[in-house]
Write a protein that holds these residues in place. Sequence first.
Motif, short mmCIF file in Angstrom:
data_model
loop_
_atom_site.label_atom_id
_atom_site.label_comp_id
_atom_site.label_asym_id
_atom_site.label_seq_id
_atom_site.Cartn_x
_atom_site.Cartn_y
_atom_site.Cartn_z
N ARG A 2 0.85 -1.20 0.00
CA ARG A 2 0.00 0.00 0.00
C ARG A 2 0.88 1.25 0.00
O ARG A 2 0.64 2.20 -0.75
N SER A 20 0.18 4.82 -7.80
CA SER A 20 -0.61 3.76 -8.41
C SER A 20 -1.66 3.29 -7.42
O SER A 20 -1.53 3.49 -6.22
N SER A 21 -2.70 2.65 -7.93
CA SER A 21 -3.70 2.07 -7.04
C SER A 21 -3.27 0.67 -6.64
O SER A 21 -2.46 0.04 -7.32
N GLU A 22 -3.80 0.18 -5.53
CA GLU A 22 -3.48 -1.19 -5.12
C GLU A 22 -3.95 -2.19 -6.16
O GLU A 22 -3.32 -3.21 -6.38
N LYS A 23 -5.04 -1.88 -6.81
CA LYS A 23 -5.58 -2.78 -7.82
C LYS A 23 -4.62 -2.92 -9.00
O LYS A 23 -4.45 -4.00 -9.56
N ASN A 24 -3.97 -1.82 -9.39
CA ASN A 24 -3.14 -1.82 -10.59
C ASN A 24 -1.64 -1.77 -10.35
O ASN A 24 -0.87 -1.79 -11.30
N GLY A 25 -1.21 -1.71 -9.10
CA GLY A 25 0.20 -1.52 -8.79
C GLY A 25 1.14 -2.52 -9.44
O GLY A 25 2.16 -2.15 -10.02
N CYS A 78 2.52 1.66 -3.44
CA CYS A 78 1.54 2.18 -4.40
C CYS A 78 1.35 3.68 -4.22
O CYS A 78 1.29 4.43 -5.20
N HIS A 79 1.25 4.09 -2.99
CA HIS A 79 1.07 5.52 -2.71
C HIS A 79 2.28 6.32 -3.20
O HIS A 79 2.13 7.38 -3.81
#
Length: 80
Positions: free
Chosen positions: A40, A48-53, A43-44
Amino acid sequence: MNDITELFGHYLSQYGSIDIAESEFKKNIHEDKDLHDAYREWCHMVGSSEKNGFKDYCEEVIRSQDDVWQTLNDNDDDNF
């Protein structure tokens, strides 16, 4: 942050498929809170989002490899 990208590389080399590697990685982050927190945070940091990282990382690696090959090809063209 490097730990996450090293882990991505490990999964990719182990499974040889982005989709399977991503699936296994995501399965593990749901079982390991510390890993999920690190993912997480990564990603931050990279926007990026967690879904797409995971896939965003893979796309960036592919893009950077393409840039390296293009540079090498350009240099070869200059030498002829």
